[in-house]
Design a protein around this motif. Structure first.
Motif, mmCIF file in Angstrom:
data_model
loop_
_atom_site.group_PDB
_atom_site.id
_atom_site.type_symbol
_atom_site.label_atom_id
_atom_site.label_comp_id
_atom_site.label_asym_id
_atom_site.label_seq_id
_atom_site.Cartn_x
_atom_site.Cartn_y
_atom_site.Cartn_z
ATOM 1 N N ALA A 25 0.855 -1.190 0.000
ATOM 2 C CA ALA A 25 0.000 0.000 0.000
ATOM 3 C C ALA A 25 0.889 1.237 0.000
ATOM 4 O O ALA A 25 1.852 1.313 0.764
ATOM 5 N N VAL A 26 0.566 2.196 -0.851
ATOM 6 C CA VAL A 26 1.352 3.428 -0.964
ATOM 7 C C VAL A 26 0.453 4.630 -0.711
ATOM 8 O O VAL A 26 -0.586 4.789 -1.357
ATOM 9 N N ASP A 27 0.854 5.459 0.234
ATOM 10 C CA ASP A 27 0.187 6.737 0.465
ATOM 11 C C ASP A 27 0.680 7.708 -0.602
ATOM 12 O O ASP A 27 1.854 8.076 -0.622
ATOM 13 N N ASN A 28 -0.223 8.118 -1.481
ATOM 14 C CA ASN A 28 0.133 8.971 -2.619
ATOM 15 C C ASN A 28 -0.321 10.408 -2.406
ATOM 16 O O ASN A 28 -0.566 11.149 -3.356
ATOM 17 N N CYS A 29 -0.420 10.791 -1.142
ATOM 18 C CA CYS A 29 -0.967 12.100 -0.789
ATOM 19 C C CYS A 29 -0.139 13.249 -1.348
ATOM 20 O O CYS A 29 -0.683 14.220 -1.864
ATOM 21 N N PHE A 30 1.200 13.145 -1.243
ATOM 22 C CA PHE A 30 2.055 14.259 -1.644
ATOM 23 C C PHE A 30 2.062 14.475 -3.156
ATOM 24 O O PHE A 30 2.129 15.610 -3.622
#
Length: 432
Positions: free
Chosen positions: A198-203
């Protein structure tokens, strides 16, 4: 002639917009969603209703049993929320998406829906402070173990794997050091051991980076940030395969109710329309600001993936479509003289002087907003050690590279000369 099974099934599914299969992200950002209602509205409709009527009891029963796709109850089905989910999934290149009330509730849903007591997570030690607390403290109480490793050390991720490892979790670039992990390498390690990545792609958002193209299985978003883009509402989402999104995650959301409100979904849906142009403009501002900061004598180090000096610059340019993003962090040189700002007693005098210098720069801004959010059109400045990562111990912060002298700037759309002048006010008077 009897209708085919496919035709019958289609009648039991909600319609989709008729868009070209090769539509690009800018087009999907303004067009994907649901077809308009019979009234033909051009701007997507906002459905503020808790429940939906059914033509008869048998149809209601079929819909509640998931035998027919329909809107039933806004806790788990709503047209406005679905428009946001479909649009975001299209931008990320995933089969489906599920919306949540915040970015943290998206992580909560992910772990609750996929893991159980006795399972193990490998997570970057550089993720958002609340993510560390959620995984380590809250889920730790229920028997889910998390091992935190260096964001950039692929070998450390491989060494942390256990027989019960079910999930890799990364945030790239990280908050606030903008460390970049090798998504493709982590995906290979995770998949070899039967785990999901899982990758947090917020930025970056899908405007700059698509983790699924690099092997990630699931994408996490805090829609509060760049997806909305104007600091108006809280929102979150998980994007991924239909079997996961509309399987265990939907089942969990339906029961637990970490639901995105339709109004918030509508606001973020409209924010997506300008995502690409905002990310391009804010990233350009951020690059210029980072280059300027590198030239300032009171700045010790600048953290920005778009700079050649960044340790993962080449990887970032490869993964992020040649763009550094819109967040810049930097550390100040320590303040001289007496220590006058409040600071925890556990801090050393050197750390307190770094904190004092950072506070001085932040407090001398007149244009930037002092707040720990990011992704706004307004430039936001914060001191991570005492805000977003304030609940961590000093040892945890230092392990993640977050010092008391660090300042994070989420760059907005103001004129770049006005932004540099605003930060220069504090930098130029530091130790003067």
């Amino acid at each position: 002639m009897a209708k085919s099974d496919n035709q019958t099934d289609d009648k039991k599914r909600l319609p989709r917009k008729d868009l070209p299969p090769d539509a690009r992200i800018e087009t999907l950002s303004v067009r994907e969603g649901l077809p308009p209602t019979q009234w033909g509205e051009n701007s997507e409709a906002l459905f503020l209703t808790s429940s939906f009527n059914h033509p008869d009891a048998a149809t209601a029963a079929a819909r509640f049993a998931n035998e027919e796709e329909a809107f039933v109850y806004t806790r788990f089905t709503n047209p406005t929320t679905m428009m946001f989910e479909r649009r975001l999934a299209a931008l990320e290149g995933t089969e489906a998406a599920i919306a949540t009330s915040s970015g943290m509730s998206a992580i909560l849903l992910l772990v609750m829906g996929l893991l159980k007591s006795g399972d193990h997570i490998v997570c970057s030690q550089s993720v958002f402070g609340s993510t560390i607390t959620l995984l380590q403290t809250q889920f730790g109480k229920f028997g889910i173990e998390t091992t935190f490793v260096s964001q950039t050390d692929v070998g450390a991720w491989r060494a942390a794997v256990k027989p019960n490892t079910k999930l890799f979790f990364a945030e790239t670039p990280s908050n606030p050091l903008t460390e970049v992990c090798d998504i493709a390498a982590l995906a290979e390690i995770a998949h070899a051991d039967g785990a999901l990545l899982a990758v947090d792609n917020c930025f970056c958002t899908p405007a700059l980076q698509k983790p699924v193209d690099l092997g990630a299985d699931l994408i996490i978003h805090s829609g509060t940030k760049y997806l909305d883009g104007q600091g108006r509402v809280l929102a979150g989402a998980v994007c991924g395969p239909d079997a996961i999104i509309n399987g265990p995650l939907m089942s969990t959301l339906r029961g637990a109710g970490m639901t995105l409100a339709p109004f918030n979904a509508w606001v973020v849906l409209k924010g997506l329309e300008t995502l690409s142009i905002r990310m391009a403009a804010q990233s350009a501002n951020a690059l210029t600001l980072a280059q300027w900061l590198e030239q300032q004598p009171q700045v010790d180090q600048v953290y920005y993936p778009g700079l050649p000096s960044h340790p993962q610059h080449a990887l970032a340019m490869k993964q992020q479509n040649g763009c550094g993003g819109a967040v810049v962090s930097f550390t100040t040189k320590p303040a001289q003289g007496a220590i006058t700002v409040p600071a925890p007693a556990v801090l050393s005098d050197d750390a307190k002087r770094l904190r004092q210098a950072a506070f001085h720069v932040i407090d001398h801004t007149r244009l930037c907003s002092i707040t720990s959010n990011l992704g706004d059109t307004k430039t936001l400045v914060t001191h991570p050690s005492s805000t977003s990562h304030g609940r961590l111990t000093e040892d945890q912060r230092l392990a993640a590279g977050i010092t008391q002298g660090m300042i994070r700037v989420a760059v907005g759309l103001e004129h770049i000369d006005d932004l540099t002048a605003d930060l220069a006010r504090g930098l130029d008077t530091l130790n003067a």
